[in-house]
Design a protein around this motif. Sequence first.
Motif, PDB file in Angstrom:
ATOM      1  N   TYR A 109      -3.264   8.918  -7.237  1.00 15.39           N
ATOM      2  CA  TYR A 109      -4.425   9.213  -8.086  1.00 15.39           C
ATOM      3  C   TYR A 109      -3.935   9.596  -9.628  1.00 15.39           C
ATOM      4  O   TYR A 109      -4.904  10.165 -10.290  1.00 15.39           O
ATOM      5  N   ALA A 157       0.673  -1.900  -4.213  1.00 13.62           N
ATOM      6  CA  ALA A 157       1.147  -0.613  -4.667  1.00 13.62           C
ATOM      7  C   ALA A 157       2.584  -0.850  -4.848  1.00 13.62           C
ATOM      8  O   ALA A 157       3.148  -1.934  -4.938  1.00 13.62           O
ATOM      9  N   SER A 173      -4.760   0.818  -5.854  1.00 14.80           N
ATOM     10  CA  SER A 173      -5.919   1.123  -5.012  1.00 14.80           C
ATOM     11  C   SER A 173      -7.069   1.826  -5.696  1.00 14.80           C
ATOM     12  O   SER A 173      -8.262   1.202  -5.936  1.00 14.80           O
ATOM     13  N   LYS A 174      -6.808   2.945  -6.187  1.00 13.60           N
ATOM     14  CA  LYS A 174      -7.584   3.807  -6.881  1.00 13.60           C
ATOM     15  C   LYS A 174      -7.486   3.493  -8.253  1.00 13.60           C
ATOM     16  O   LYS A 174      -8.479   3.857  -9.080  1.00 13.60           O
ATOM     17  N   GLY A 217       0.828  -1.258  -0.083  1.00  9.81           N
ATOM     18  CA  GLY A 217       0.087  -0.125  -0.069  1.00  9.81           C
ATOM     19  C   GLY A 217       0.867   1.226  -0.049  1.00  9.81           C
ATOM     20  O   GLY A 217       1.789   1.443   0.389  1.00  9.81           O
ATOM     21  N   ALA A 218       0.249   2.290  -0.439  1.00 10.87           N
ATOM     22  CA  ALA A 218       0.975   3.783  -0.532  1.00 10.87           C
ATOM     23  C   ALA A 218       0.579   4.255   0.798  1.00 10.87           C
ATOM     24  O   ALA A 218       1.516   5.002   1.195  1.00 10.87           O
ATOM     25  N   LYS A 219      -0.211   3.785   1.711  1.00  8.70           N
ATOM     26  CA  LYS A 219      -0.292   4.213   2.824  1.00  8.70           C
ATOM     27  C   LYS A 219       1.091   3.872   3.628  1.00  8.70           C
ATOM     28  O   LYS A 219       1.548   4.661   4.543  1.00  8.70           O
ATOM     29  N   ASN A 270      -5.256  14.554  -3.003  1.00 11.55           N
ATOM     30  CA  ASN A 270      -6.415  14.340  -1.787  1.00 11.55           C
ATOM     31  C   ASN A 270      -5.935  15.318  -0.737  1.00 11.55           C
ATOM     32  O   ASN A 270      -4.693  15.133  -0.197  1.00 11.55           O
ATOM     33  N   SER A 284      -0.168   3.281  -6.466  1.00 10.82           N
ATOM     34  CA  SER A 284      -1.025   2.554  -5.750  1.00 10.82           C
ATOM     35  C   SER A 284      -1.958   1.833  -6.686  1.00 10.82           C
ATOM     36  O   SER A 284      -2.370   2.658  -7.701  1.00 10.82           O
ATOM     37  N   TYR A 307       1.340  11.628   6.117  1.00 13.32           N
ATOM     38  CA  TYR A 307       2.322  12.462   6.248  1.00 13.32           C
ATOM     39  C   TYR A 307       2.868  12.877   7.459  1.00 13.32           C
ATOM     40  O   TYR A 307       3.965  12.960   8.040  1.00 13.32           O
ATOM     41  N   TYR A 348      -3.181  14.823   3.245  1.00 11.10           N
ATOM     42  CA  TYR A 348      -3.482  13.382   3.511  1.00 11.10           C
ATOM     43  C   TYR A 348      -2.815  13.193   4.656  1.00 11.10           C
ATOM     44  O   TYR A 348      -1.542  13.473   4.871  1.00 11.10           O
ATOM     45  N   CYS A 373       1.703  15.799  -3.399  1.00 12.28           N
ATOM     46  CA  CYS A 373       0.751  14.786  -3.786  1.00 12.28           C
ATOM     47  C   CYS A 373      -0.091  15.283  -4.939  1.00 12.28           C
ATOM     48  O   CYS A 373      -0.785  16.285  -4.640  1.00 12.28           O
TER      49      CYS A 373
END
Length: 411
Positions: free
Chosen positions: A217, A258, A247-248, A107-109, A186, A245, A135, A132, A182
């Motif tokens: 994104y 990711a 994810s999206k 994941g990018a998280k 977001n 990622s 960070y 977001y 980013c």
Amino acid sequence: MVKINENYLKLKSSYLFSEIAKRVAAFQCENPGREIIKMGIGDVTRALPGACIRAFHAAVDEMSADSTFRGYGPEQGYDFLREKIADRDFRSRGADISPDEIFVSDGAKSDTGNFQELFSNDVRIAIPDPVYPVYIDTNVMAGRAGDSRSGRYDGIAYLDCTESNGFVPDPPAEKLDLIYLCYPNNPTGATATKEKLAEWVEYARRNKSVILFDAAYEAFIRDGSIPHSIYEIDGARDVAVEFRSFSKTAGFTGTRCAYTVVPKSCNGYDSSGNPQSLHPLWFRRCSTKFNGVSYPVQRAAEAVFSEEGAVQTREIIDDYLGNAKIVRESFSSLGYKCTGGDNSPYIWIDTATDSWKFFDMLLAKAGVVCTPGEGFGNCGRGYIRISAFNTRKNVEKAMEKIKDLLKNGIK
Ligand code: PLP
């Protein structure tokens, strides 16, 4: 007596989403049976593309026979996936990235949160506002943020993103070491031009800084002039790490896949001022603390790059972008200033009032849930974020209700 890491006590409570949940629950309790449409969610709603599901199933079948079973995979991810990423996401755009500079992750998280471990505790951090929250929070946990006052930490240099800079900060006059950017963004949905990213790359080269560029994104970009990767900018290889990622891009929020790009020429510096490549440090970090993404998930991610997968992925994203257009046009037609929603799934709306007041009004009078902007930082005050991750039917219904409610101004 075991002592705790007291930096955790400095974290602000994750007030935003719990407060939203509390207000929605109270509304439901007072208005049983009233329909609620949730337009605040940052999670995808469409199923995985068919090509990914087929590859996923086939790989699970491989795990069922000794002859095709796979155990621990290569530390950085399977070659079949990293080669496709390098070719399709970078070289096809003129960005010089090789497969061994790519680290596949869950994941990018986690990656945007963990990457700060590679840097000294006294580096000067720059973080946009609104942002977001990962960070900031991970730097607070690491002890870099200092104390919090009026919603901001002393040890962080905040980069204000406002209407006047188009929600993309300019490089500051002061010298900052580690910069988080980013785009598409977001929560604001704003995108950065090549020229603006080139200014940041030049700044980082001049100051021996590193840019951590979150491009989660990227797949929503439709305007051909907007860069998808920071490596489309000359010289970025030496000063930027990029996070991507599935994810999206392809609905992997629950499946988890990711990747992070760490070019071999991207350096930090030791205490004697000698350059040290970040690549072996990140390799060491990943191979010590992480055992890779499962084989079936990497096969499912690989299918995003197949002819069929690319068509299906684009169709899904176009569907979300269609929702975003409806949201943006609806609010614009009511006279609200909107950002994003054209190359991103988020629409950032200036409510010209208090974000929570606006949130309460939309909930009470239209049954629509949004995200108050101030939850993303001080510069988010007065804004709300609406997400395009929803069904078309829900989006149309929500916008009709909002238009009905707001056509004569806020009552
Ligand atoms: N980066 C940004 C900017 C995000 O908004 C999100 C998720 O909402 C992530 C990273 C997390 O991505 P992942 O699902 O890969 O952990």
